[in-house]
Design an enzyme around this catalytic site. Structure first.
Site, short mmCIF file in Angstrom:
data_model
loop_
_atom_site.label_atom_id
_atom_site.label_comp_id
_atom_site.label_asym_id
_atom_site.label_seq_id
_atom_site.Cartn_x
_atom_site.Cartn_y
_atom_site.Cartn_z
CB SER A 11 -0.90 0.01 1.24
OG SER A 11 -1.41 1.32 1.41
CG HIS A 36 -3.75 -1.77 -1.21
ND1 HIS A 36 -4.75 -2.71 -1.33
CD2 HIS A 36 -4.18 -0.88 -0.28
CE1 HIS A 36 -5.74 -2.41 -0.50
NE2 HIS A 36 -5.43 -1.30 0.15
CG ASP A 38 -5.11 2.15 1.24
OD1 ASP A 38 -6.02 1.31 1.13
OD2 ASP A 38 -4.01 1.89 1.76
CG MET A 40 -8.71 6.80 2.61
SD MET A 40 -7.79 7.02 4.15
CE MET A 40 -6.76 5.55 4.15
CG HIS A 69 -9.14 -0.40 -0.06
ND1 HIS A 69 -8.53 -0.55 1.17
CD2 HIS A 69 -10.47 -0.53 0.17
CE1 HIS A 69 -9.46 -0.76 2.10
NE2 HIS A 69 -10.65 -0.74 1.51
CG MET A 71 -11.32 2.60 2.26
SD MET A 71 -9.78 2.72 3.20
CE MET A 71 -8.63 2.96 1.87
CG MET A 161 -11.47 -3.42 5.54
SD MET A 161 -9.99 -3.03 4.60
CE MET A 161 -9.09 -1.98 5.75
N GLY A 166 -9.12 3.91 7.24
CA GLY A 166 -8.92 5.35 7.37
C GLY A 166 -7.46 5.72 7.61
CG PHE A 167 -6.14 6.89 10.22
CD1 PHE A 167 -5.65 8.17 9.94
CD2 PHE A 167 -7.47 6.76 10.62
CE1 PHE A 167 -6.46 9.29 10.10
CE2 PHE A 167 -8.29 7.88 10.78
CZ PHE A 167 -7.78 9.15 10.50
CG ASP A 194 -5.96 -3.21 3.68
OD1 ASP A 194 -4.86 -2.91 4.17
OD2 ASP A 194 -6.64 -2.44 2.98
N GLY A 195 -4.61 -4.36 6.87
CA GLY A 195 -4.57 -3.61 8.12
C GLY A 195 -3.77 -4.31 9.19
N GLY A 196 -2.67 -3.69 9.61
CA GLY A 196 -1.89 -4.24 10.71
C GLY A 196 -1.15 -5.52 10.38
CB SER A 217 3.17 0.96 8.65
OG SER A 217 2.33 -0.04 9.16
C1 DX5 Z 1 -6.44 1.39 5.92
C2 DX5 Z 1 -5.95 1.05 4.54
C3 DX5 Z 1 -4.83 0.06 4.58
C4 DX5 Z 1 -3.59 0.65 5.20
C5 DX5 Z 1 -2.73 -0.43 5.77
O1 DX5 Z 1 -7.49 2.24 5.83
O2 DX5 Z 1 -6.99 0.47 3.77
O3 DX5 Z 1 -4.55 -0.42 3.27
O4 DX5 Z 1 -2.85 1.38 4.25
O5 DX5 Z 1 -1.73 0.13 6.56
P1 DX5 Z 1 -0.87 -0.75 7.56
O6 DX5 Z 1 -0.29 -1.89 6.75
O7 DX5 Z 1 0.14 0.19 8.07
O8 DX5 Z 1 -1.83 -1.24 8.60
ZN ZN Z 2 -6.38 -0.57 1.90
#
Ligand code: DX5
Ligand code: ZN
Length: 238
Positions: A11, A36, A38, A40, A69, A71, A161, A166-167, A194-196, A217
């Site tokens: 991402s 990816h 993102d 928003m 993606h 959002m 998710m 959002g972040f 996706d996420g963490g 990240s």
């Molecule tokens: C969150 C995004 C994710 C995000 C993942 O809203 O959809 O794709 O970029 O970020 P990490 O991998 O840092 O959790």
């Molecule tokens: Zn995403």
């Protein structure tokens, strides 16, 4: 447990946007399978990010598939824009296709969640994406149940998710794991998470059934992205 090949989607939310070309090259050199993006809109999620202009900018610079993606509150309005810009995969959120739960209907209330979807409306957008020769995924927020039975056969993939969107840099929510397990039983398409995603959570996600790992990240914060991607891919069969 999966014997499927693991694919890594980087991402660019955590990329250095002042050096986006170099960051794309870094993804390629590290062996990621797709990028990816993102998107928003400040309505579906409490943050703003990037639009089709970035997809257009990246498209001629890489052969990697671009995974968008969305959002956003109104994905139907934006589909053609992103497909024209060069998206190969488009993920649209289930929460945009059903009555929002009480408690998340107002503009400032997040995360958006639904209990069921209006299948015909969702299917119409899936068909629009596929009619352009592109892949259609549906994304599901952590609090939304797997409510996609009626469109499973139409889908190329599902994006589970594991954080409220959002972040970047949020903590993986284990409540994603039973959804991955259930999908692994009933769905033959791609199962993305996706996420963490990181060294601790990726093995759990793969064991539960994920075959596409999205990371922002963890990937962009790594000193050795090539090794990181190799490590994630080696989880296949675990
Ligand atoms: C969150 C995004 C994710 C995000 C993942 O809203 O959809 O794709 O970029 O970020 P990490 O991998 O840092 O959790
Ligand atoms: Zn995403």
């Amino acid at each position: 447990m999966t014997n499927r090949t693991i694919r890594v989607s980087a991402s660019i939310l955590c990329a250095d946007f002042a050096r986006l070309g170099d960051e794309i090259k870094k993804c390629e050199d590290a062996g990621v399978d797709m990028l990816h993006v993102d998107v928003m809109d400040g309505h579906f999620v409490p943050n703003l990010s990037i639009g089709a202009v970035i997809v257009e900018t990246i498209r001629p610079r890489t052969k990697l598939p671009i995974d968008v993606h969305l959002m956003v509150d109104n994905p139907s309005m934006l589909l053609d824009l992103f497909l024209d810009a060069g998206a190969d995969i488009v993920s649209i959120h289930a929460e945009c296709y059903g009555p929002l739960r009480e408690g998340c209907r107002q503009a400032h209330q997040f995360p958006k969640e639904v209990d069921f979807i209006e299948a015909d409306r969702l299917r119409a957008d899936i068909v629009r994406i596929k009619s352009r020769g592109k892949k259609a995924f549906v994304a599901i927020n952590p609090g939304t149940p797997l409510c996609l039975q009626s469109v499973l056969e139409d889908l190329d993939g599902i994006l589970i998710m594991s954080v409220n969107p959002g972040f970047a840099k949020q903590k993986f929510m284990p409540l994603a794991l039973p959804k991955l397990q259930e999908l692994a039983r009933i769905f033959e398409g791609d199962i993305a998470v996706d996420g963490g995603v990181n060294a601790l959570t990726a093995p759990e996600a793969v064991k539960a059934g994920a075959n596409v790992l999205v990371t922002a990240s963890y990937f962009f914060g790594s000193e050795n992205p090539r090794q990181l991607v190799k490590g994630l891919k080696s989880l296949a069969g675990s």
